[in-house]
Scaffold this active site. Structure first.
Site, PDB file in Angstrom:
ATOM      1  N   ARG A  40       0.959  -1.183   0.076  1.00 16.71           N
ATOM      2  CA  ARG A  40       0.059   0.092   0.117  1.00 16.71           C
ATOM      3  C   ARG A  40       0.947   1.211  -0.091  1.00 16.71           C
ATOM      4  O   ARG A  40       2.168   1.112   0.075  1.00 16.71           O
ATOM      5  CB  ARG A  40      -1.273  -0.055   1.067  1.00 16.71           C
ATOM      6  CG  ARG A  40      -0.695  -0.436   2.313  1.00 16.71           C
ATOM      7  CD  ARG A  40       0.434  -0.044   3.189  1.00 16.71           C
ATOM      8  NE  ARG A  40       0.360   1.472   3.443  1.00 16.71           N
ATOM      9  CZ  ARG A  40       1.135   2.375   3.550  1.00 16.71           C
ATOM     10  NH1 ARG A  40       2.406   1.977   3.808  1.00 16.71           N
ATOM     11  NH2 ARG A  40       0.975   3.542   3.804  1.00 16.71           N
ATOM     12  N   GLY A  41       0.310   2.473  -0.187  1.00 19.51           N
ATOM     13  CA  GLY A  41       1.135   3.560  -0.591  1.00 19.51           C
ATOM     14  C   GLY A  41       0.989   4.121  -1.797  1.00 19.51           C
ATOM     15  O   GLY A  41       1.423   2.978  -2.474  1.00 19.51           O
ATOM     16  N   ALA A  42       0.845   5.112  -2.190  1.00 13.42           N
ATOM     17  CA  ALA A  42       0.603   5.448  -3.522  1.00 13.42           C
ATOM     18  C   ALA A  42       1.792   5.251  -4.495  1.00 13.42           C
ATOM     19  O   ALA A  42       1.712   4.217  -5.303  1.00 13.42           O
ATOM     20  CB  ALA A  42       0.239   6.999  -3.791  1.00 13.42           C
ATOM     21  N   ARG A  47      -6.948  -0.202  -6.882  1.00 15.43           N
ATOM     22  CA  ARG A  47      -7.361   0.865  -6.174  1.00 15.43           C
ATOM     23  C   ARG A  47      -7.523   2.079  -6.944  1.00 15.43           C
ATOM     24  O   ARG A  47      -6.883   2.452  -7.656  1.00 15.43           O
ATOM     25  CB  ARG A  47      -6.419   0.932  -5.023  1.00 15.43           C
ATOM     26  CG  ARG A  47      -6.263  -0.210  -4.181  1.00 15.43           C
ATOM     27  CD  ARG A  47      -5.183   0.234  -2.891  1.00 15.43           C
ATOM     28  NE  ARG A  47      -6.062   1.020  -1.985  1.00 15.43           N
ATOM     29  CZ  ARG A  47      -5.614   1.413  -0.826  1.00 15.43           C
ATOM     30  NH1 ARG A  47      -4.185   1.231  -0.501  1.00 15.43           N
ATOM     31  NH2 ARG A  47      -6.162   1.964   0.053  1.00 15.43           N
ATOM     32  N   ASP A  89      -2.084  10.697  -2.095  1.00 12.75           N
ATOM     33  CA  ASP A  89      -2.352   9.752  -3.029  1.00 12.75           C
ATOM     34  C   ASP A  89      -2.683  10.436  -4.354  1.00 12.75           C
ATOM     35  O   ASP A  89      -2.634   9.828  -5.575  1.00 12.75           O
ATOM     36  CB  ASP A  89      -3.513   9.015  -2.685  1.00 12.75           C
ATOM     37  CG  ASP A  89      -2.997   8.073  -1.512  1.00 12.75           C
ATOM     38  OD1 ASP A  89      -3.025   8.653  -0.372  1.00 12.75           O
ATOM     39  OD2 ASP A  89      -2.890   6.948  -1.524  1.00 12.75           O
ATOM     40  N   ASN A 109      -5.513  12.388   0.494  1.00 15.09           N
ATOM     41  CA  ASN A 109      -4.487  11.481   1.203  1.00 15.09           C
ATOM     42  C   ASN A 109      -5.455  10.611   2.217  1.00 15.09           C
ATOM     43  O   ASN A 109      -6.562  10.863   2.274  1.00 15.09           O
ATOM     44  CB  ASN A 109      -3.584  12.351   1.921  1.00 15.09           C
ATOM     45  CG  ASN A 109      -2.649  11.498   2.501  1.00 15.09           C
ATOM     46  OD1 ASN A 109      -2.116  10.633   1.987  1.00 15.09           O
ATOM     47  ND2 ASN A 109      -2.169  11.636   3.797  1.00 15.09           N
TER      48      ASN A 109
HETATM   49  O1  MRU Z   1      -4.656   3.038   2.186  1.00  9.71           O
HETATM   50  P1  MRU Z   1      -3.135   3.365   1.931  1.00  9.71           P
HETATM   51  O2  MRU Z   1      -2.140   2.723   3.042  1.00  9.71           O
HETATM   52  O3  MRU Z   1      -2.440   2.866   0.860  1.00  9.71           O
HETATM   53  O4  MRU Z   1      -2.867   4.869   2.229  1.00  9.71           O
HETATM   54  C1  MRU Z   1      -1.516   5.594   1.860  1.00  9.71           C
HETATM   55  C2  MRU Z   1      -1.686   6.906   2.160  1.00  9.71           C
HETATM   56  O5  MRU Z   1      -2.665   7.613   2.339  1.00  9.71           O
HETATM   57  C3  MRU Z   1      -0.251   7.653   2.006  1.00  9.71           C
HETATM   58  O6  MRU Z   1      -0.430   8.741   2.920  1.00  9.71           O
HETATM   59  C4  MRU Z   1      -0.011   7.932   0.502  1.00  9.71           C
HETATM   60  O7  MRU Z   1      -0.336   7.048  -0.056  1.00  9.71           O
HETATM   61  C5  MRU Z   1       1.338   8.534   0.316  1.00  9.71           C
HETATM   62  S1  MRU Z   1       2.462   7.186   0.416  1.00  9.71           S
HETATM   63  C6  MRU Z   1       4.026   8.132   0.228  1.00  9.71           C
END
Ligand code: MRU
Length: 351
Positions: free
Chosen positions: A56-58, A99, A243, A253
């Protein structure tokens, strides 16, 4: 792997790895109690891993999708060396749909797709090279953002971050956590706070763990304690990732970022959003047009697999929110810093 034997360093650590023709993901659902790596050799399985939060994480899901395009191309080529470009499409759609909010997923697949027309013969070598490039570029961007963001921070600062925008959420080093790492190493930070980030607890499970491994003292708090902490007057910065950032500087985000930003504005805490250019979506005019992922409601009606809400209760589980540009003081990208973002300033850098 046993957690005690795990040798961590934010630069050698990788949530996403390509090894001997296979994609390896660190299973982030298991952290911080277990270090489990899962191997993938098919794009549909990777799409499921993205949807199910193994990764996870963009930026990390963008990089993962880029490697998954290699797996998809391999299987399409094995099916038909003539028609692999048509055969790959179903897998690309599965990956794109995994996603909806983080634009990096869509961006990485589009970058990979751009090469298809020029490829002659087996697509795998060309696509591996590009996916690796996307991965390496993200790590380099994080280090540059870490440098730029830390320049904004005065000595003796205290920061709060939300969710996880660290090495785990990127190719390595992190966006918001890249700035925090760099600022800490320069002796600028006296305290770092991480809000727990209901319902997946990225702050409690991932950010706390990452910072602890780097010996950066971190204080965990529940999400609803953040505004009260900001009222103390001791907090200087809210530093978060993104995101998707719209053309007017609105920021999507993790859910809870918006309420932190409202509280920050009210209490004079500066808001820094740190994200690579691949997170900027200049096709989208404002945050209103950013698709917000709604996840299954059992993520909030149940906790640790035990029911915590009455049966048949209605529940809402949006995974992200939009922080309007007017609540953001700085957007830090590897291409430069946008102060008090608006459409003109965004266009000047990302047009
Ligand atoms: O649902 P997630 O854990 O994928 O959400 C992640 C976030 O909201 C992060 O803040 C965002 O992706 C930035 S990661 C560098």
């Amino acid at each position: 792997m046993n957690i005690e034997n795990f040798n961590y360093s934010s630069d050698s650590f990788a949530a996403v790895q390509w090894n001997a023709g296979m994609l390896t993901l660190l299973d982030q659902r298991k952290l911080p109690n277990e270090i489990v790596y899962l191997d993938y050799d098919s794009a549909p399985a990777v799409a499921e891993a993205i949807r199910g939060m193994v990764v996870r994480g963009a930026p990390a899901i963008g990089i993962t999708a880029a490697y998954a395009v290699v797996l998809a191309a391999r299987s399409a080529w094995q099916e038909s060396s003539e028609a692999w470009r048509e055969k790959i499409e179903d897998d690309l759609q599965l990956l794109t749909d995994a996603r909806p909010t983080a634009v990096n997923l869509h961006w990485a697949i589009t970058e990979m797709r751009k090469t298809f027309d020029q490829i002659e013969g087996d697509p795998e070598p060309v696509l591996i090279e590009l996916a690796t490039q996307i991965h390496n570029d993200d790590i380099a961007a994080n280090h540059e953002m870490g440098r730029l963001g830390a320049e904004l921070i005065a000595p003796n600062s205290q920061v709060i971050t939300h969710c996880n925008a660290g090495a785990l959420a990127t190719g390595g080093y992190g966006t918001a956590l890249g700035v925090i790492r760099n600022a800490f190493n320069k002796g600028l930070l006296t305290k770092v706070y991480a809000s727990e980030t209901r319902p997946w607890l990225q702050g409690a499970r991932l950010t706390s763990w990452e910072l602890q491994q780097d010996a950066i003292p971190v204080n965990l708090l529940i999400d609803s304690a953040a505004s009260n902490l900001m009222k103390s007057g001791d907090i200087n910065w809210l530093i978060v990732g993104a995101d998707r950032i719209a053309a007017n500087g609105d920021v999507a985000n993790k859910i809870g970022t918006y309420s932190h930003a409202v509280a920050a504005k009210f209490h004079g805490v500066k808001v820094m959003v740190v994200a690579p250019a691949s997170t900027v979506d200049m096709q989208i005019e404002s945050g209103d047009q950013i698709p917000i992922e709604n996840r299954a409601t059992d993520e909030i009606t149940d906790f640790n697999r035990a029911r915590i809400a009455p049966n048949e209760i209605n529940a809402l589980n949006p995974a992200f929110d939009i922080t309007p540009a007017k609540l953001v003081d700085f957007i830090v990208t590897e291409k430069g810093i946008v102060e008090q973002p608006n459409s003109e300033k965004m266009l000047a850098i990302f047009g």
